[in-house]
Design an enzyme around this catalytic site. Structure first.
Site, short mmCIF file in Angstrom:
data_model
loop_
_atom_site.label_atom_id
_atom_site.label_comp_id
_atom_site.label_asym_id
_atom_site.label_seq_id
_atom_site.Cartn_x
_atom_site.Cartn_y
_atom_site.Cartn_z
N ASP A 191 3.73 -15.04 11.31
CA ASP A 191 2.39 -15.38 10.84
C ASP A 191 1.45 -14.21 11.09
O ASP A 191 0.89 -14.07 12.19
CB ASP A 191 1.94 -16.64 11.59
CG ASP A 191 0.57 -17.13 11.16
OD1 ASP A 191 -0.16 -16.37 10.50
OD2 ASP A 191 0.23 -18.28 11.50
N HIS A 232 -1.49 10.45 0.48
CA HIS A 232 -1.73 9.14 -0.11
C HIS A 232 -1.72 9.21 -1.63
O HIS A 232 -1.07 8.40 -2.30
CB HIS A 232 -3.10 8.64 0.38
CG HIS A 232 -3.36 7.22 0.08
ND1 HIS A 232 -2.79 6.19 0.78
CD2 HIS A 232 -4.10 6.63 -0.88
CE1 HIS A 232 -3.18 5.05 0.30
NE2 HIS A 232 -3.98 5.29 -0.74
N LYS A 292 -7.24 -1.08 11.47
CA LYS A 292 -6.63 -1.49 10.18
C LYS A 292 -5.34 -0.69 9.97
O LYS A 292 -4.33 -1.22 9.52
CB LYS A 292 -7.63 -1.25 9.04
CG LYS A 292 -7.22 -1.84 7.71
CD LYS A 292 -6.40 -0.91 6.85
CE LYS A 292 -6.10 -1.53 5.51
NZ LYS A 292 -5.22 -0.69 4.68
N GLU A 309 0.82 -1.22 0.00
CA GLU A 309 0.00 0.00 0.00
C GLU A 309 0.85 1.26 0.00
O GLU A 309 1.72 1.44 0.86
CB GLU A 309 -0.92 -0.01 1.23
CG GLU A 309 -1.92 1.14 1.23
CD GLU A 309 -2.90 1.06 2.39
OE1 GLU A 309 -3.28 -0.05 2.80
OE2 GLU A 309 -3.28 2.14 2.88
C1 MEV Z 1 -5.42 3.11 5.29
O1 MEV Z 1 -4.79 1.94 4.87
C2 MEV Z 1 -5.43 3.20 6.79
C3 MEV Z 1 -6.19 4.38 7.37
O2 MEV Z 1 -7.53 4.41 6.87
C4 MEV Z 1 -6.19 4.20 8.86
C5 MEV Z 1 -7.07 5.17 9.61
O3 MEV Z 1 -8.08 5.65 9.05
O4 MEV Z 1 -6.76 5.42 10.79
C6 MEV Z 1 -5.55 5.68 7.00
#
Ligand code: MEV
Length: 451
Positions: free
Chosen positions: A300, A397, A284, A87
């Site tokens: 793992d 991003h 995430k 990513e």
């Molecule tokens: C993107 O891979 C992860 C984020 O969405 C985490 C978050 O919103 O805290 C940027």
């Protein structure tokens, strides 16, 4: 693609035979695909064999970027952390957070506990009080019967640390468990735990068959299964950062002061504790960092993820794994996370790059690696929330994603230079990049048109 046909004996085919079957059955351009699959083989056939042997029906390797995050200071020691992730902007974000905290005391981390869990699930239709009364003898028998498996681990300071008999009949008729706790030192210990559990289940069976006071009860015992639990809430590490609010600096090109930043950051954490939709995305972001280091070190990541999410729901409601406070002018941000990982065994020494990753980290113990992984997860989380409450994440991003868009649109080197310079101070989107590239291509000098 042709209509898929049932194949038998596929696993017995040679690797080239497998590729042949695959490309002829699923692709319209078999020769080209076969060449492509082979082009990703390791140059050295000996090394390729190691990869082939990790799994089954292997036909090629699937590449992912291997990046590094320099300047991550944990407990006063500087690390360069390896990360495997596809990513855009994850590595850049972790690097930025590491640099940010380097000037503010770095990351701190501590191990809270390192216990791992395994269970023998069984049915007992006999008298529970008898089994319960005999349990001290059963426990000793299990220790004795598993001694040949646990001896090496015991020499290293680990082994079985506890065995409990758990009555689960309030939830399911006749259902009991042997709940066993393990210390596995520097290994993740999955094979060690599973072998010990399977031996323990045989030991329990033998005890019931042989114990004079249980004569006639052999059929009352049914072993259902024996397996480790990936939920290891007591294999726990804490990572944190802290500094006075007014040392946080300003954000968004000086448009946001430190107090506003701290307030918004703290609020974002509170939201991740009360709203399950936000909590999932928030966590995430943490796993972006954690999984990437787990992969790079041959650990793992599925086990780590499943455990982390269960831990996030430990109070009956899924919530953020990290927390923040602002007290007496001090901003504090921390992450408690269970991490059952290893630095010996498994892929850690077999995968050539996993081995290099561990070397890069100074060949850490499992406990030290737990701290590195947790700090990287926290750095990742800090970077994401910092962006979210200041500029938004898309600015950074999409800048990182620009190269993916340019590769997708097959931009030439010269076009890349022109596009990067054009979008330096503009919002990046797929459409905007495509339109600009089309403009360039339509109006381009003959030199630029030649890709
Ligand atoms: C993107 O891979 C992860 C984020 O969405 C985490 C978050 O919103 O805290 C940027």
């Amino acid at each position: 693609m042709k209509k898929p046909t049932i194949v038998s004996g596929f696993s017995k085919l040679s690797k080239r035979g497998k590729i042949r079957w695959l490309v002829e059955n699923f692709f319209t351009n078999p020769e080209e695909v076969a060449r492509e699959l082979k082009s990703f083989w390791y140059g050295d056939p000996q090394k390729q064999k190691i990869f082939d042997d990790f799994s089954e029906n292997t036909v090629s390797n699937f590449y992912l970027p291997y990046g590094v995050v320099p300047n991550l200071e944990i407990n006063g020691k500087l690390y360069c952390v390896p990360m495997v992730i596809e990513e855009s902007s994850v590595v850049a974000a972790a690097s930025a957070a590491s640099k940010f905290w380097l000037k503010r005391g770095g990351f701190k981390a501590e191990i809270i506990a390192t216990h791992k869990i395994g269970q023998v699930h069984f049915d007992w239709k006999g008298d529970y009080t008898k089994l319960h009364a005999l349990f001290p003898i059963i426990k000793k028998r299990i220790h004795d019967d598993t001694a040949h498996i646990t001896s090496n681990m015991r020499e290293r300071g680990g082994g079985i640390s506890n065995i409990e008999l758990v009555d689960m009949t309030h939830l399911e008729d006749n259902y009991y468990q042997l709940k066993m706790t393990f210390e596995t030192c520097d290994s993740m210990g999955a094979n060690f735990i599973n072998s010990t559990l399977e031996e323990a289940s045989r030991s329990l069976r033998a005890f019931v068959n042989e114990e004079p006071t249980l004569v006639g009860t052999e059929k009352e015992l049914t072993i259902i299964m024996a397996i480790l639990s990936n939920y290891t809430p007591e294999c726990l590490v804490r990572a944190w950062v802290e500094c006075p609010v007014d040392e946080l600096g300003t954000f968004d090109n000086g448009n946001m002061d430190s107090a506003t930043f701290a307030y918004k950051f703290d609020k974002a954490l509170k939201i991740a504790h009360i709203d399950v939709h936000r909590a999932t995305t928030h966590n995430k972001g943490i796993f972006n960092g954690i999984d990437a280091v787990a992969l790079a070190t041959g650990n793992d990541f599925r086990a780590i993820e499943s455990c982390g999410h269960t831990y996030a729901a430990r109070d009956g409601k899924y919530k953020s794994l990290s927390s923040a406070t602002i007290e007496n002018g001090i901003f504090k941000f921390w992450l408690d996370i269970p991490l059952a990982i290893g630095t010996v065994g498994g892929l850690t020494s077999l995968h050539p790059l996993a081995k290099r990753s561990l070397e890069m980290l100074g060949n850490p113990s499992a406990e030290e690696l737990m701290m590195v992984i947790a700090a990287t997860g926290l750095a990742q989380n800090f970077a994401a929330v910092r962006s979210l409450v200041t500029t938004g994440i898309q600015q950074g991003h999409m800048k990182m994603h620009l190269m993916n868009i340019l590769n997708h649109l097959e931009a030439s080197e010269k076009e890349v230079i022109l596009v990067l310079s054009h979008f330096k101070d503009k919002l990046v989107s797929f459409t905007a990049v495509r339109d600009f590239l089309n403009l360039l291509r339509n109006n381009a000098s003959p030199e630029l048109k030649m890709k």
